[in-house]
Motif scaffolding. Structure first.
Motif, short mmCIF file in Angstrom:
data_model
loop_
_atom_site.label_atom_id
_atom_site.label_comp_id
_atom_site.label_asym_id
_atom_site.label_seq_id
_atom_site.Cartn_x
_atom_site.Cartn_y
_atom_site.Cartn_z
N SER A 163 0.08 3.71 -2.84
CA SER A 163 -1.23 4.36 -2.72
C SER A 163 -1.14 5.55 -1.77
O SER A 163 -1.76 6.60 -2.02
N TYR B 44 -9.53 5.78 -4.23
CA TYR B 44 -8.82 6.97 -4.68
C TYR B 44 -9.78 8.11 -5.03
O TYR B 44 -9.51 9.28 -4.72
N LEU C 224 -3.70 -1.74 -2.26
CA LEU C 224 -4.21 -0.74 -3.18
C LEU C 224 -3.22 -0.38 -4.28
O LEU C 224 -3.62 0.20 -5.29
N ASP C 225 -1.95 -0.70 -4.08
CA ASP C 225 -0.98 -0.35 -5.12
C ASP C 225 -1.35 -1.00 -6.46
O ASP C 225 -1.43 -0.32 -7.48
N HIS D 75 -1.90 9.37 -2.77
CA HIS D 75 -2.84 10.23 -2.04
C HIS D 75 -2.19 11.56 -1.68
O HIS D 75 -2.74 12.64 -1.93
N ALA E 160 -5.65 -0.45 -7.30
CA ALA E 160 -6.11 0.89 -7.66
C ALA E 160 -5.21 1.58 -8.68
O ALA E 160 -5.69 2.38 -9.48
N HIS E 161 -3.90 1.26 -8.65
CA HIS E 161 -2.97 2.02 -9.47
C HIS E 161 -2.15 1.17 -10.44
O HIS E 161 -1.40 1.73 -11.25
N ASN F 282 0.80 -1.22 0.00
CA ASN F 282 0.00 0.00 0.00
C ASN F 282 0.83 1.27 0.00
O ASN F 282 0.28 2.37 0.04
#
Length: 392
Positions: free
Chosen positions: A39, A121, A378-379, A43, A382-383, A36
């Motif tokens: 992420s 995000y 989330l790395d 942010h 989400a990304h 994470n």
């Protein structure tokens, strides 16, 4: 215009931005799981970009437009009326805009620590943008922009004394963090240790250095008050670091590096509202108390209230800022009515507005990611990236 004051605030502005990029990103990034860390970087970096634009569009006008009342109006949107010849005190107003912009950047970024590892995000961007305009900018106006909590306002001729943001920055961010963490619920992997304490130490060290700009620069002049603010900031940080690890050693039989640097941040947050009004001895006392007080607040929030404010934003920043604000009155630098009254007014508004914004934004974008994304980190989910070849 005074050239020395201008050069000093130029430097302070760079130092405060340095507190967010890269200091806060590294400090928070080292505390989360390896899957994470990006992420958190996303942010913090994204909020620095978004808040800069929103501060230009309306934030500065709401905070520092027409003095008096509950908000500054919209007369300064897009820096309307601000020229290279406009002055705020002895410095160019455009530089004052930039200095205050760095405060508007770091305050929403502090809240990231409460919801790391489990928030979408889109929610981060939409909520933070609205929160800065609806909570942070008006509170800034009330205290620093000549509004209802300043001299001659609600609490009489002597208004609220908040030199560098104990209420404006730390109370608002801390209470908002507590609300979001409570509404989110705990993480799936709540007891995973920090993946890279080395990053935590480096981030905290950078925050310590950057805080000289945060507190010293708030004098807006290269003078004795700025020099004293820098010295007391350093002494409070040092004292709180030592009292935090001493209390750890008494309670747990060992002193941790993460505890040491968390104590540093507690001391920095606690001295912030008082830094322009107290001397070295008072700063040491504030720091010594803050190291123990904020550590006990961590225990209260985590273990008694069972709220997963992951990186202890409320316990360190919120409690530290509130404690420092009270100490301003206790040391005779401000009135009890103005200090406690401001804490109450700002606290009620922050809690109510933050709760409403979380619920409202949650109707538009998803608040919490799904269980699979949270487990995998989330790395990637989400990304589409990861910081390390091997994840923890």
């Amino acid at each position: 215009m005074n050239a020395a004051d201008t050069a000093f605030v130029f430097t302070a502005t760079a130092l405060v931005l340095f507190m967010t990029l890269p200091a806060l990103a590294l400090f928070y990034g080292g505390l989360v799981r390896a899957r994470n860390v990006l992420s958190v970087f996303m942010h913090v970096f994204s909020l620095a970009c978004l808040m800069s634009i929103l501060w230009l569009v309306a934030g500065y006008s709401i905070a520092f437009g027409a003095p008096g009342g509950w908000w500054g109006g919209l007369s300064r949107v897009f820096l309307n009326g601000v020229t290279t010849d406009s002055l705020t005190g002895t410095i160019p107003e455009i530089l004052f805009f930039g200095f205050q912009m760095t405060f508007a950047i770091i305050t929403p970024a502090l809240i990231v620590g409460a919801y790391a590892e489990r928030v979408g995000y889109g929610f981060v961007l939409l909520f933070s943008g609205l929160w800065m305009l609806i909570v942070y900018a008006p509170v800034t106006h009330w205290i620093w922009g000549g509004g209802v909590l300043a001299d001659g306002g609600l609490f009489g001729a002597v208004g609220t004394r908040d030199f560098a943001g104990g209420i404006v920055v730390h109370e608002t961010a801390g209470l908002a963090a507590l609300v979001i963490a409570a509404l989110l619920g705990p993480r799936k992997n709540r007891h995973t240790p920090p993946h890279q304490p080395g990053l935590v130490m480096m981030g905290a060290a950078m925050l310590w250095v950057g805080w000289f700009g945060f507190n010293g620069g708030s004098a807006l002049a290269a003078n004795g008050q700025a020099a004293m603010a820098m010295v007391v900031t350093h002494l409070s940080a040092a004292a709180a670091s030592l009292s935090w690890i001493a209390w750890e050693r008494i309670k747990f039989g060992r002193a941790s590096m993460v505890g040491l640097v968390t104590g540093t941040i507690a001391g920095l947050a606690s001295i912030t509202p008082a830094s322009g009004y107290v001397g070295p001895l008072a700063a040491v006392v504030i720091g010594l108390v803050a190291g123990v007080l904020c550590q006990e607040a961590v225990n209260l929030v985590r273990n008694r209230l069972k709220i997963d404010d992951m990186l202890d934003v409320f316990a360190v920043h919120g409690v530290g800022g509130i404690f420092g604000t009270i100490m301003v009155a206790a040391l005779g630098a401000g009135s009890w009515a103005a200090q406690l009254g401001a804490l109450a007014v700002v606290g009620v508004w922050t809690l109510a507005a933050t709760y409403a914004l979380v619920r409202l934004v949650g109707l538009v974008v998803r608040l919490r990611v799904d269980a699979e994304s949270e487990t995998n980190g989330l790395d990637l989910s989400a990304h589409g990236e990861r910081a390390y070849e091997l994840n923890s």
